[in-house]
Scaffold this active site. Structure first.
Site, PDB file in Angstrom:
ATOM      1  N   ARG A   1      69.330  49.295  40.502  1.00  0.00           N
ATOM      2  CA  ARG A   1      69.760  50.798  40.523  1.00  0.00           C
ATOM      3  C   ARG A   1      69.863  51.272  42.051  1.00  0.00           C
ATOM      4  O   ARG A   1      68.942  51.311  42.753  1.00  0.00           O
ATOM      5  CB  ARG A   1      68.752  51.807  39.810  1.00  0.00           C
ATOM      6  CG  ARG A   1      69.170  53.423  39.856  1.00  0.00           C
ATOM      7  CD  ARG A   1      68.354  54.228  38.861  1.00  0.00           C
ATOM      8  NE  ARG A   1      67.174  54.127  39.011  1.00  0.00           N
ATOM      9  CZ  ARG A   1      66.263  54.965  38.396  1.00  0.00           C
ATOM     10  NH1 ARG A   1      66.637  56.114  37.584  1.00  0.00           N
ATOM     11  NH2 ARG A   1      64.833  55.036  38.839  1.00  0.00           N
TER      12      ARG A   1
ATOM     13  N   ASP B   1      57.594  59.174  39.624  1.00  0.00           N
ATOM     14  CA  ASP B   1      58.330  58.814  40.669  1.00  0.00           C
ATOM     15  C   ASP B   1      58.802  60.226  41.065  1.00  0.00           C
ATOM     16  O   ASP B   1      58.555  61.282  40.806  1.00  0.00           O
ATOM     17  CB  ASP B   1      59.259  57.858  40.176  1.00  0.00           C
ATOM     18  CG  ASP B   1      60.155  58.332  38.908  1.00  0.00           C
ATOM     19  OD1 ASP B   1      60.200  59.622  38.567  1.00  0.00           O
ATOM     20  OD2 ASP B   1      60.952  57.419  38.411  1.00  0.00           O
TER      21      ASP B   1
END
Length: 523
Positions: A162, A445
């Site tokens: 990603r 996150d």
């Protein structure tokens, strides 16, 4: 090379990643696509202002023909991406790389985005760790002498990388004096170092695409794929990409996004935490009907979230693509009671996803892989996926996707304090170089930090009162921030993190992304 400048410090072995060929590709992508990237980012701001002025999102009239055309599908599933019943996510630090690949998950989302801090050392070392993993030369020894290495006798997870979202820059690589895109830098560095190695292994190169807001952004990614494949003399269509539907605008363009990526598309993912952030961000000025309760109380069964996931599964399966569910962020602890309660909730969530037609789902910790696999295997059996469930009976309207006011829950002092504490603790670790942080038994996150500070901003500017009657005001948030920081270990200095939290959650000017000023603040 002419026109390209590296301003980051020298990182050991960086010459294996920052090759002439890699810099050539970064320069080519920058010169070809960066003007369009900047235009599309400007379009985001215009659209957000239109929402603030009273216009609502809707399905695009100009792309209606794409949605109504039943004759197109995405490319067939690539090797290693047909059975995706459990995927593990995490940053590309060395220990995590080994543990994720050994975890028993079908896929590892090697994250250069939300769970990674883009320190220059992390940017380079993350690429080196991926290279070492693919060449099976990776190992790691911790401070106690425990050694980690890849298990030669097990099937390793398929690597899906990603890159950073289009909004994030890479300030340490300049092309013609301009700061480059973090997206294109991450993508190009991986393609040059690892693409042909992955092709030789039969698995890749594969990508997850983060934070897109329109099919035009998907079109730009597709062009980047073709530029890179041509540059490396790789057949077009070799790359496969799964798009995260983690922004509210993208939810209204799911089919169009798959169509633009058609020859490279592998599926869509329900990125639930960033999706909540996007809902709050886009409708933060639209009054009480769009104010969400405590973030931890917003379940996937809330009407607007239910509509989002139903539409995602239907869209994917009607086009031959995989539908991947959301994150189980729980981190197993030493407390059996906490584990028992959390495992029950995670099992219920994964059971719901499997029964709703998802082909797989995410976990954040190796200890949750087996639980996720069990729930999906109960539904899938030996089948690799359930794409045959086209959900043709499902119909989702724009009004259903925007039915925020029907979300059950309240705004509580505990929820406000949790938002404050999580955001400050996460920011402190992010600035220090860690993008995935275990807080209160959850893997946090950037997405959850963004929800926390954006939700507080929305509560303040909509004069929300807690269930105890207290007004959520700037002064009250500052008071609670001081109290929450006083509860944290005093051996850590939270001054910078607290200051940045206050600036991004209380000030009148709303910042689109918390990570932008945080990135500017780091070397």
């Amino acid at each position: 090379m002419p026109g390209v400048e590296i301003t980051g410090n020298v990182v050991p072995r960086s010459e294996e990643i920052l090759t002439q060929q890699a810099l050539d590709l970064i320069a080519l992508l920058h010169r070809t696509l960066n003007p369009r990237r900047l235009e599309l980012l400007a379009t985001r701001k215009v659209r957000m202002q239109q929402i603030a002025d009273g216009k609502d999102f809707d399905f695009l009239a100009q792309t209606k023909a794409i949605r109504e055309d039943k004759g197109w599908e995405v490319a067939p599933a690539a090797p290693g991406l047909n059975d995706r019943r459990v995927e593990i996510t995490g940053p590309t630090e060395r220990k995590m790389t080994i543990n994720a690949l050994n975890s028993g998950a079908k896929v590892w989302l090697a994250d250069l985005e939300d769970s990674n801090t883009p320190l220059w050392e992390n940017v380079i070392n993350g690429q080196l760790n991926l290279l070492d993993a693919i060449t099976r030369t990776i190992d790691f020894t911790n401070e106690t002498g425990k050694r980690y290495e890849l298990r030669p006798d097990s099937e390793l997870a398929t690597i899906v990388v990603r890159p950073r979202g289009f909004h994030l820059p890479e300030k340490h690589i300049l092309v013609d004096g301009e700061i480059t895109s973090g997206s294109f830098a991450d993508f190009a560095l991986y393609m040059i170092a690892c693409a042909k190695l992955q092709i030789a292994r039969g698995h890749g190169p594969y990508f997850y695409l983060a934070k897109m807001e329109s099919h035009l952004e998907a079109r730009m990614w597709n062009e980047a794929f073709n530029i890179a494949q041509d540059f490396l003399n790789i057949a077009r269509g070799t790359i496969r990409a799964t798009a995260l539907i983690e922004t509210l605008p993208a939810a209204f363009e799911m089919e169009e996004i798959l169509f633009e990526l058609k020859d490279h598309a592998a599926g869509l993912n329900a990125g639930r935490w960033d999706y909540l952030f996007s809902v709050i961000k886009n409708y933060r000025l639209r009054g009480a009907d769009f104010v969400l309760p405590d973030r931890n109380s917003v379940a996937m069964t809330a009407p607007f979230m239910r509509a989002y996931t139903e539409l995602l599964v239907k869209t994917c399966h009607s086009r031959g693509a995989h539908a991947i569910g959301g994150m189980a962020a729980f981190i197993p602890s030493s407390d059996p009671a906490i584990n028992a309660t959390a495992f029950e909730k995670v099992a219920a969530d994964k059971t719901r996803e499997a029964n709703d037609g998802f082909d797989g789902s995410w976990v954040a910790h190796p200890g949750m892989v087996e639980l996720c696999r069990e729930q999906f295997t109960k539904v899938l059996g030996d089948r690799p996926n359930q794409k045959e469930k086209t959900k043709s009976e499902i119909s989702v309207s724009a009004a259903q996707l925007l039915d925020i006011k029907a979300t059950p829950g309240t705004v509580t002092e505990a929820g406000l304090r949790n938002n404050i504490s999580v955001a400050i603790q996460y920011l402190e670790r992010w600035l220090a170089g860690s993008g995935a942080v275990a807080i209160f038994n959850l893997m946090e996150d950037a997405a959850t930090a963004e929800i926390s500070r954006s939700q507080i901003w929305q509560w303040i500017h909509n004069e929300v009162r807690l269930v105890n009657g207290e007004l959520v005001s700037a002064s009250y948030v500052k008071q609670l921030a001081d109290e929450e920081v006083s509860k944290l270990p005093q051996s850590t200095d939270y001054t910078q993190a607290q200051k940045m939290f206050i600036e991004t959650s209380v000030n009148d000017d709303y910042l689109e992304f918390l990570t932008l000023p945080a990135y500017e603040a780091m070397a």
